[in-house]
Motif scaffolding. Structure first.
Motif, mmCIF file in Angstrom:
data_model
loop_
_atom_site.group_PDB
_atom_site.id
_atom_site.type_symbol
_atom_site.label_atom_id
_atom_site.label_comp_id
_atom_site.label_asym_id
_atom_site.label_seq_id
_atom_site.Cartn_x
_atom_site.Cartn_y
_atom_site.Cartn_z
ATOM 1 N N VAL A 88 0.842 -1.205 0.000
ATOM 2 C CA VAL A 88 0.000 0.000 0.000
ATOM 3 C C VAL A 88 0.874 1.250 0.000
ATOM 4 O O VAL A 88 1.663 1.461 0.925
ATOM 5 N N GLY A 89 0.722 2.053 -1.027
ATOM 6 C CA GLY A 89 1.483 3.296 -1.130
ATOM 7 C C GLY A 89 0.726 4.466 -0.519
ATOM 8 O O GLY A 89 -0.492 4.410 -0.322
ATOM 9 N N LEU A 90 1.454 5.527 -0.228
ATOM 10 C CA LEU A 90 0.872 6.753 0.317
ATOM 11 C C LEU A 90 1.259 7.925 -0.566
ATOM 12 O O LEU A 90 2.374 7.979 -1.080
ATOM 13 N N GLU A 91 0.346 8.870 -0.702
ATOM 14 C CA GLU A 91 0.597 10.031 -1.550
ATOM 15 C C GLU A 91 1.320 11.156 -0.821
ATOM 16 O O GLU A 91 2.299 11.681 -1.311
ATOM 17 N N ASN A 92 0.816 11.564 0.309
ATOM 18 C CA ASN A 92 1.317 12.775 0.963
ATOM 19 C C ASN A 92 1.967 12.482 2.300
ATOM 20 O O ASN A 92 1.462 12.887 3.338
ATOM 21 N N ALA A 93 3.072 11.799 2.280
ATOM 22 C CA ALA A 93 3.793 11.511 3.525
ATOM 23 C C ALA A 93 4.823 12.605 3.769
ATOM 24 O O ALA A 93 5.574 12.984 2.870
ATOM 25 N N ILE A 94 4.823 13.125 4.975
ATOM 26 C CA ILE A 94 5.796 14.146 5.365
ATOM 27 C C ILE A 94 6.534 13.636 6.596
ATOM 28 O O ILE A 94 5.925 13.450 7.646
ATOM 29 N N PRO A 95 7.834 13.381 6.461
ATOM 30 C CA PRO A 95 8.576 12.843 7.610
ATOM 31 C C PRO A 95 8.691 13.841 8.751
ATOM 32 O O PRO A 95 8.759 15.045 8.535
ATOM 33 N N ARG A 96 8.690 13.298 9.949
ATOM 34 C CA ARG A 96 8.862 14.113 11.151
ATOM 35 C C ARG A 96 10.351 14.286 11.418
ATOM 36 O O ARG A 96 11.146 13.412 11.123
ATOM 37 N N ASN A 97 10.705 15.409 11.994
ATOM 38 C CA ASN A 97 12.104 15.660 12.342
ATOM 39 C C ASN A 97 12.564 14.666 13.398
ATOM 40 O O ASN A 97 11.794 14.266 14.261
ATOM 41 N N ALA A 98 13.818 14.304 13.312
ATOM 42 C CA ALA A 98 14.453 13.441 14.304
ATOM 43 C C ALA A 98 15.467 14.283 15.066
ATOM 44 O O ALA A 98 15.876 15.349 14.603
ATOM 45 N N PRO A 99 15.883 13.825 16.233
ATOM 46 C CA PRO A 99 16.940 14.558 16.946
ATOM 47 C C PRO A 99 18.194 14.653 16.065
ATOM 48 O O PRO A 99 18.491 13.744 15.296
ATOM 49 N N GLU A 100 18.911 15.747 16.186
ATOM 50 C CA GLU A 100 20.096 15.955 15.350
ATOM 51 C C GLU A 100 21.139 14.862 15.520
ATOM 52 O O GLU A 100 21.874 14.552 14.589
#
Length: 173
Positions: A88-100
């Motif tokens: 199952v694919g996704l269209e509008n995925a936006i990754p969340r920031n991770a700790p530096e």
């Protein structure tokens, strides 16, 4: 004279509190997830269940303080063509920031690759915690990334909207 002492004490207390808060948010709650207990799974188009994919070099962090603090990086030999036909694919995925300090996960770089089409996003697992889905992005060269995102039920539960019958019961997870 005593006003200066009180002022200095307040400033020192505020500084200590600020440094402590920063440390706890960026370092304190995160734990490394051992690769032996972690596998990368994607939702199958046919069975609508998560299926493990080939993944190696898994690096992952998580925190008990929030279900959306999970981040992972890995390498897969599976091609994007095979993945799009199977999962199952996704269209509008936006990754969340991770700790530096978690170097392998660059949210801005992943977002740029998703935008450019050199990476594709997939649904990894539904409801890994109540109202939270695992999202997996994989690039053309086999680099993979995973993070957690609130789904519709999670957004409703956290903003106070009535959840409704389409959402799983909170005690099922």
């Amino acid at each position: 004279m005593s006003g200066k002492i009180v002022g200095i004490a307040i400033m020192i207390s505020a500084l200590i509190a600020g440094v402590s808060l920063y440390y706890l948010q960026v370092y304190g709650f995160y734990e490394e997830v051992s690769a032996e207990t972690q596998e990368i799974r994607l939702m199958s188009l046919t069975s609508n269940a998560p299926v493990a994919i080939l993944a190696e070099g898994i690096e992952a962090i998580d925190a008990q303080s929030s279900p959306i603090r999970f981040r992972a990086c890995f390498i897969t030999s599976s091609s994007l063509a095979m993945l799009t036909e199977t999962y199952v694919g996704l269209e509008n995925a936006i990754p969340r920031n991770a700790p530096e300090w978690f170097d392998c996960f660059d949210a801005a770089g992943i977002a740029a690759e998703l935008q450019a089409g050199t990476a594709l996003a997939f649904l990894g697992e539904k409801n890994v915690a109540f109202g939270v889905d695992r999202i997996v992005a994989i690039t053309e060269d086999g680099r993979g990334y995973a993070w957690h995102e609130l789904n519709d039920c999670g957004e409703k539960a956290y903003d106070g909207t009535i959840v409704g019958e389409e959402c799983p019961r909170l005690d099922e997870n």
